[in-house]
Design a protein around this motif. Sequence first.
Motif: not given
Length: 228
Positions: A1-4, A6-19, A180-185, A188-190
């Motif tokens: 999977m291309n890094t670019l 998945v990056l928006p999805s990763i940032l959106a999920t982590l932003a929810a965690g930041a809130w 972050a741990r869920q996304l790594v699982t 696999f973009q650790t």
Amino acid sequence: MNTLDVLPSILATLAAGAWTAARIAAGALLIALAGGLALALLVHASSGGSPAGRLLRGLIAALIEWARNVPALAHLFLLYFGLASVGLRLSPISAAMLGLGGIGAATLCDVFVAALKSLHVGQREAALAAGLTPWQTLRFVLLPQMLRLVMPALANFASQLLKDTSLASAIAAPEIMFFARQLVTSTFQTPLIYASALALYAAMLLPLGWALSRFETRLTRGRLEATP
């Protein structure tokens, strides 16, 4: 999977965690400030040599030592899992707020007590002689000066508290490291995920540090301007 990809999805999920992390930190900070100030005022009020005062100070000292020497994660486990075993169920966010806030209250109690002790006793006596009640003396004379003295310690505490919200992932609070741990699982973009989490913490902590530094500067300037 291309890094670019998945990056928006990763940032959106982590932003929810930041809130969630910001909510936990804000709630814990309020608990720590209120609890620490209440404990400090009890210590200050019981500073005489009466047996009741010594007993109260001893109990507060024991509470502070408990908070210092027991790991924060153990407090969170006790609140979340321990209370659930006796029928009192707290949400992960509530348990994190109470646990981190309670530890913070014990930490800030010593800070507030030291600041109150550093104020000259003549200020209190002068305020009482001018007709202020003990409560008015505390509110209008002692506490404003205490705030200026403790502001550097409060700024450090607030920044550390935001970082400590990462511990709440251990009790399934949906904050940054939990996602972050869920996304790594799942992806696999650790390196990308943890680098994004690190950048997100920095994006929260740097403005917080700047704002607290500005506030401290304003308090200091106001004190200097008020000095004849």
